[in-house]
Design a protein around this motif. Structure first.
Motif, short mmCIF file in Angstrom:
data_model
loop_
_atom_site.label_atom_id
_atom_site.label_comp_id
_atom_site.label_asym_id
_atom_site.label_seq_id
_atom_site.Cartn_x
_atom_site.Cartn_y
_atom_site.Cartn_z
N SER A 94 0.84 -1.20 0.00
CA SER A 94 0.00 0.00 0.00
C SER A 94 0.87 1.25 0.00
N ARG A 145 -9.54 -0.48 -4.04
CA ARG A 145 -8.15 -0.18 -3.65
C ARG A 145 -7.98 1.20 -3.02
N THR A 158 -4.26 0.63 -1.97
CA THR A 158 -3.85 -0.67 -1.46
C THR A 158 -3.61 -1.64 -2.61
N ASN A 159 -2.83 -2.69 -2.31
CA ASN A 159 -2.57 -3.76 -3.28
C ASN A 159 -2.16 -3.17 -4.64
N THR A 160 -1.13 -2.35 -4.64
CA THR A 160 -0.73 -1.63 -5.85
C THR A 160 -0.19 -2.58 -6.93
#
Length: 239
Positions: A94, A145, A158-160
């Motif tokens: 993140s 995200r 988040t969760n790039t």
């Protein structure tokens, strides 16, 4: 522009006139000494289209610009930012883009935009007490995200993935301020930001040096063992 067009450019809360084109009188006037001279030698007017260019912009040029063409009005909001903040994040992690606000005011409106087309991805509207996340735009790359901090206006992705690479623009409309964050997403195979790259190089160098020391020590130990064995063998023959 037509031969009878009259164009006025105004700036700021007091609607100060900063430029005029009067086609009927064939006259162009730039009032660049108003407002303590903040526009001095910075305003350029296009006599054909009436467009206005502000050169060498500074934070004091932030604000609302009103264009009046024969009584018809257009409004432009100009946001001047002084730097682009670079942020590096590993794919899957993140990343938080901080607004640097300790607390939003009741009349603040915050917009987060992304990419070359400045696509709006998130909005906090304090006067209406509303938070909106547009995570389905851009083919849904931000879906599930985006997280907004209602107190500070900061944005977390988040969760790039690598498709989140790019420029993120924060606009605080009521305060007429803007910031740009340049996010770089790297994967675990390829390298990373400059700081981590330097650390990896240093660690690699240390590992290399340690390997050389171990090899040299091993060679010397084996040579010493051979010499010792030779001495013992020679001694037994003499006895």
């Amino acid at each position: 522009m037509k031969d009878d067009d009259l164009i006025l450019w105004r700036f700021g809360d007091e609607n100060t006139v900063i430029a005029v084109i009067n086609k009927r009188a064939d006259r162009i006037t730039v009032y660049d000494d108003v407002l303590d001279g903040r526009f001095r030698d910075r305003l350029k007017l296009d006599n054909q289209t009436g467009s206005l260019t502000i050169t060498n912009t500074r934070a004091e040029h932030d604000g609302g610009y009103i264009l009046l063409i024969n009584g018809e009005m257009k409004i432009f909001g100009l946001f001047v930012f002084d730097e682009v903040k670079s942020v590096s994040v590993k794919e899957g992690d993140s990343v938080s883009l901080n607004s640097d606000l300790t607390e939003m005011k009741d009349d603040d409106v915050i917009l987060w935009r992304f990419g070359d087309e400045n696509t709006v991805i998130a909005v906090i509207n304090k006067p209406n007490d509303r938070i909106t996340v547009y995570d389905d735009v851009l083919d849904g790359r931000f879906r599930d995200r985006l997280k907004l901090d209602n107190q500070t206006g900061s944005l977390t992705i988040t969760n790039t993935t690598t498709e989140h690479d790019g420029d993120y623009q924060l606009m605080i409309t009521r305060r007429l301020s803007s910031k740009v964050f340049r996010v770089s997403v790297y994967d675990s195979v390829h390298c990373c930001g400059p700081t981590e790259a330097v650390i990896r190089l240093v660690l690699s160098a240390l590992v290399g040096v340690a390997t050389v020391i171990i090899v040299v020590y091993e060679i010397r130990s084996r040579r010493a063992e051979r010499d010792q064995a030779h001495i013992q063998t020679s001694g037994s023959i003499e006895i």
